[in-house]
Design a protein around this motif. Structure first.
Motif, PDB file in Angstrom:
ATOM      1  N   ALA A  17       0.538  -0.981   0.361  1.00 10.04           N
ATOM      2  CA  ALA A  17       0.082   0.041  -0.175  1.00 10.04           C
ATOM      3  C   ALA A  17       0.864   0.832   0.269  1.00 10.04           C
ATOM      4  O   ALA A  17       1.946   1.318   0.610  1.00 10.04           O
ATOM      5  N   LEU A  18       1.386   2.081  -0.651  1.00 11.03           N
ATOM      6  CA  LEU A  18       2.202   2.759  -1.548  1.00 11.03           C
ATOM      7  C   LEU A  18       1.284   4.322  -1.290  1.00 11.03           C
ATOM      8  O   LEU A  18       0.316   4.529  -1.630  1.00 11.03           O
ATOM      9  N   GLU A  19       1.790   4.996  -0.557  1.00 11.62           N
ATOM     10  CA  GLU A  19       1.146   6.454   0.207  1.00 11.62           C
ATOM     11  C   GLU A  19       1.591   7.434  -1.343  1.00 11.62           C
ATOM     12  O   GLU A  19       2.004   7.404  -1.667  1.00 11.62           O
ATOM     13  N   ALA A  20       0.339   7.731  -1.262  1.00 18.62           N
ATOM     14  CA  ALA A  20      -0.050   8.550  -2.762  1.00 18.62           C
ATOM     15  C   ALA A  20      -1.128   9.892  -2.014  1.00 18.62           C
ATOM     16  O   ALA A  20      -1.775   9.569  -1.182  1.00 18.62           O
ATOM     17  N   LYS A  21      -1.288  10.891  -2.617  1.00 22.29           N
ATOM     18  CA  LYS A  21      -1.879  11.686  -2.537  1.00 22.29           C
ATOM     19  C   LYS A  21      -3.511  11.777  -2.597  1.00 22.29           C
ATOM     20  O   LYS A  21      -3.659  10.782  -3.715  1.00 22.29           O
ATOM     21  N   GLY A  22      -4.117  11.562  -1.154  1.00 20.18           N
ATOM     22  CA  GLY A  22      -5.632  11.214  -1.422  1.00 20.18           C
ATOM     23  C   GLY A  22      -5.513  10.077  -1.029  1.00 20.18           C
ATOM     24  O   GLY A  22      -7.023   8.871  -1.247  1.00 20.18           O
ATOM     25  N   ALA A  26      -2.641   0.721  -3.857  1.00 15.46           N
ATOM     26  CA  ALA A  26      -2.702  -0.614  -3.990  1.00 15.46           C
ATOM     27  C   ALA A  26      -1.636  -1.226  -4.850  1.00 15.46           C
ATOM     28  O   ALA A  26      -1.657  -0.683  -6.415  1.00 15.46           O
ATOM     29  N   ALA A  27      -0.529  -2.431  -4.976  1.00 14.00           N
ATOM     30  CA  ALA A  27       0.700  -2.589  -5.910  1.00 14.00           C
ATOM     31  C   ALA A  27       0.932  -4.067  -5.222  1.00 14.00           C
ATOM     32  O   ALA A  27       0.463  -4.452  -4.055  1.00 14.00           O
ATOM     33  N   VAL A  28       1.336  -4.990  -6.435  1.00 23.70           N
ATOM     34  CA  VAL A  28       1.377  -6.724  -5.861  1.00 23.70           C
ATOM     35  C   VAL A  28       2.598  -7.114  -6.876  1.00 23.70           C
ATOM     36  O   VAL A  28       2.693  -6.776  -8.319  1.00 23.70           O
ATOM     37  N   VAL A  29       2.597  -7.765  -5.871  1.00 22.29           N
ATOM     38  CA  VAL A  29       4.568  -8.741  -7.437  1.00 22.29           C
ATOM     39  C   VAL A  29       4.474  -9.705  -6.750  1.00 22.29           C
ATOM     40  O   VAL A  29       3.540 -10.769  -5.629  1.00 22.29           O
ATOM     41  N   ARG A  54      -7.131   5.210  -5.909  1.00 19.55           N
ATOM     42  CA  ARG A  54      -6.289   5.651  -4.230  1.00 19.55           C
ATOM     43  C   ARG A  54      -7.632   4.611  -2.803  1.00 19.55           C
ATOM     44  O   ARG A  54      -9.058   4.985  -2.741  1.00 19.55           O
ATOM     45  N   TRP A  55      -7.186   4.477  -1.861  1.00 13.72           N
ATOM     46  CA  TRP A  55      -7.789   3.717  -0.941  1.00 13.72           C
ATOM     47  C   TRP A  55      -7.572   4.766   0.294  1.00 13.72           C
ATOM     48  O   TRP A  55      -6.852   5.405   0.491  1.00 13.72           O
ATOM     49  N   ASN A  56      -9.324   4.798   1.208  1.00 14.74           N
ATOM     50  CA  ASN A  56      -8.707   5.958   2.220  1.00 14.74           C
ATOM     51  C   ASN A  56      -7.830   5.406   3.208  1.00 14.74           C
ATOM     52  O   ASN A  56      -6.638   5.913   4.036  1.00 14.74           O
ATOM     53  N   SER A  57      -7.174   3.704   3.523  1.00 11.86           N
ATOM     54  CA  SER A  57      -6.387   2.977   4.534  1.00 11.86           C
ATOM     55  C   SER A  57      -5.326   2.347   3.629  1.00 11.86           C
ATOM     56  O   SER A  57      -5.813   1.803   2.738  1.00 11.86           O
ATOM     57  N   PRO A  58      -3.992   1.997   4.299  1.00 11.43           N
ATOM     58  CA  PRO A  58      -3.916   1.039   3.562  1.00 11.43           C
ATOM     59  C   PRO A  58      -4.067  -0.487   3.766  1.00 11.43           C
ATOM     60  O   PRO A  58      -3.791  -1.062   3.214  1.00 11.43           O
ATOM     61  N   PHE A  59      -4.636  -0.337   5.064  1.00 12.45           N
ATOM     62  CA  PHE A  59      -5.539  -1.924   4.725  1.00 12.45           C
ATOM     63  C   PHE A  59      -6.754  -1.980   3.952  1.00 12.45           C
ATOM     64  O   PHE A  59      -6.156  -4.009   3.559  1.00 12.45           O
ATOM     65  N   GLU A  60      -7.098  -1.651   3.009  1.00 15.19           N
ATOM     66  CA  GLU A  60      -7.961  -1.465   2.265  1.00 15.19           C
ATOM     67  C   GLU A  60      -6.868  -1.805   1.038  1.00 15.19           C
ATOM     68  O   GLU A  60      -7.380  -2.886   0.111  1.00 15.19           O
ATOM     69  N   ALA A  61      -5.520  -1.244   0.730  1.00 12.37           N
ATOM     70  CA  ALA A  61      -5.431  -1.417  -0.660  1.00 12.37           C
ATOM     71  C   ALA A  61      -4.681  -2.312  -0.317  1.00 12.37           C
ATOM     72  O   ALA A  61      -4.698  -3.437  -1.215  1.00 12.37           O
ATOM     73  N   LEU A  62      -4.017  -3.152   1.563  1.00 10.53           N
ATOM     74  CA  LEU A  62      -3.420  -3.848   0.869  1.00 10.53           C
ATOM     75  C   LEU A  62      -3.882  -5.187   0.751  1.00 10.53           C
ATOM     76  O   LEU A  62      -4.101  -5.977  -0.027  1.00 10.53           O
TER      77      LEU A  62
END
Length: 82
Positions: A17-22, A26-29, A54-62
């Motif tokens: 979960a990469l911080e971005a404006k807003g 989400a990223a994956v390998v 953009r997701w609101n939280s890192p948990f959502e993106a992960l």
């Protein structure tokens, strides 16, 4: 940055979960672990999943990144070059 790693059958999922404006992007390998000579190899990569949504939280993106990787492993092996 926030990260999660897990094994899924013959594959290892590296989610980020990469911080971005807003929010968080989400990223994956996905790396193939078994059935490869000598060393694991990268099978799939997406560093701006869902078009950079953009997701609101890192948990959502992960959570999104892991679920999408699992779906690709199970249902779309052609995307993994296998």
């Amino acid at each position: 940055m926030h990260f999660d790693e897990r094994n899924e059958g013959d594959y290892r999922i590296y989610a980020g979960a990469l911080e971005a404006k807003g929010g968080y992007v989400a990223a994956v390998v996905v790396s193939r672990l078994r059935g490869v000579q000598n060393a694991p190899r990268e099978a799939f990569r997406d560093t701006a999943m869902s078009g950079g949504h953009r997701w609101n939280s890192p948990f959502e993106a992960l959570s999104y990144a892991v679920k999408q990787a699992q779906e690709i492993i199970r249902k779309e092996p052609q995307k993994l070059g296998c």
